[in-house]
Motif scaffolding. Structure first.
Motif, PDB file in Angstrom:
ATOM      1  N   LYS A  28       0.835  -1.210   0.000  1.00  0.00           N
ATOM      2  CA  LYS A  28       0.000   0.000   0.000  1.00  0.00           C
ATOM      3  C   LYS A  28       0.867   1.256   0.000  1.00  0.00           C
ATOM      4  O   LYS A  28       0.582   2.221  -0.706  1.00  0.00           O
ATOM      5  CB  LYS A  28      -0.921   0.001   1.220  1.00  0.00           C
ATOM      6  CG  LYS A  28      -2.040  -1.008   1.129  1.00  0.00           C
ATOM      7  CD  LYS A  28      -2.881  -1.001   2.383  1.00  0.00           C
ATOM      8  CE  LYS A  28      -3.900  -2.122   2.359  1.00  0.00           C
ATOM      9  NZ  LYS A  28      -4.656  -2.188   3.621  1.00  0.00           N
ATOM     10  N   SER A  78       3.814   1.582  -1.174  1.00  0.00           N
ATOM     11  CA  SER A  78       4.629   1.702  -2.384  1.00  0.00           C
ATOM     12  C   SER A  78       4.012   2.674  -3.392  1.00  0.00           C
ATOM     13  O   SER A  78       4.714   3.203  -4.246  1.00  0.00           O
ATOM     14  CB  SER A  78       4.846   0.337  -3.031  1.00  0.00           C
ATOM     15  OG  SER A  78       3.645  -0.160  -3.570  1.00  0.00           O
ATOM     16  N   HIS A  79       2.723   2.900  -3.265  1.00  0.00           N
ATOM     17  CA  HIS A  79       2.051   3.813  -4.184  1.00  0.00           C
ATOM     18  C   HIS A  79       2.231   5.281  -3.793  1.00  0.00           C
ATOM     19  O   HIS A  79       2.090   6.160  -4.631  1.00  0.00           O
ATOM     20  CB  HIS A  79       0.557   3.496  -4.261  1.00  0.00           C
ATOM     21  CG  HIS A  79       0.273   2.117  -4.743  1.00  0.00           C
ATOM     22  ND1 HIS A  79       0.494   1.712  -6.044  1.00  0.00           N
ATOM     23  CD2 HIS A  79      -0.191   1.019  -4.098  1.00  0.00           C
ATOM     24  CE1 HIS A  79       0.164   0.448  -6.174  1.00  0.00           C
ATOM     25  NE2 HIS A  79      -0.249  -0.007  -5.008  1.00  0.00           N
ATOM     26  N   SER A  80       2.548   5.527  -2.522  1.00  0.00           N
ATOM     27  CA  SER A  80       2.618   6.919  -2.071  1.00  0.00           C
ATOM     28  C   SER A  80       3.952   7.300  -1.431  1.00  0.00           C
ATOM     29  O   SER A  80       4.396   8.433  -1.579  1.00  0.00           O
ATOM     30  CB  SER A  80       1.494   7.198  -1.072  1.00  0.00           C
ATOM     31  OG  SER A  80       1.616   6.352   0.047  1.00  0.00           O
TER      32      SER A  80
END
Length: 53
Positions: free
Chosen positions: A26, A28-30
């Motif tokens: 999760k 890794s997207h932000s």
């Protein structure tokens, strides 16, 4: 029935590893740095699981 059986140390570590990997994915997207830290923490838990085997 098994409703009140306690989890073994290995099962607890496996659950923790799975949770850390999900959090890392999760993040890794932000936040790549936080994701890398969670992944490193998960790798340490994996080493503990392997040591118990």
């Amino acid at each position: 029935m098994g409703w009140f059986t306690k989890k073994t140390e290995k099962e607890k570590l496996h659950d923790r590893y799975k949770k850390l990997i999900e959090e890392a994915h999760k993040l890794s997207h932000s936040n790549r740095k936080a994701s890398d830290l969670k992944t490193a923490e998960a790798e340490e838990v994996l080493k503990q699981i392997e040591a118990l085997s």
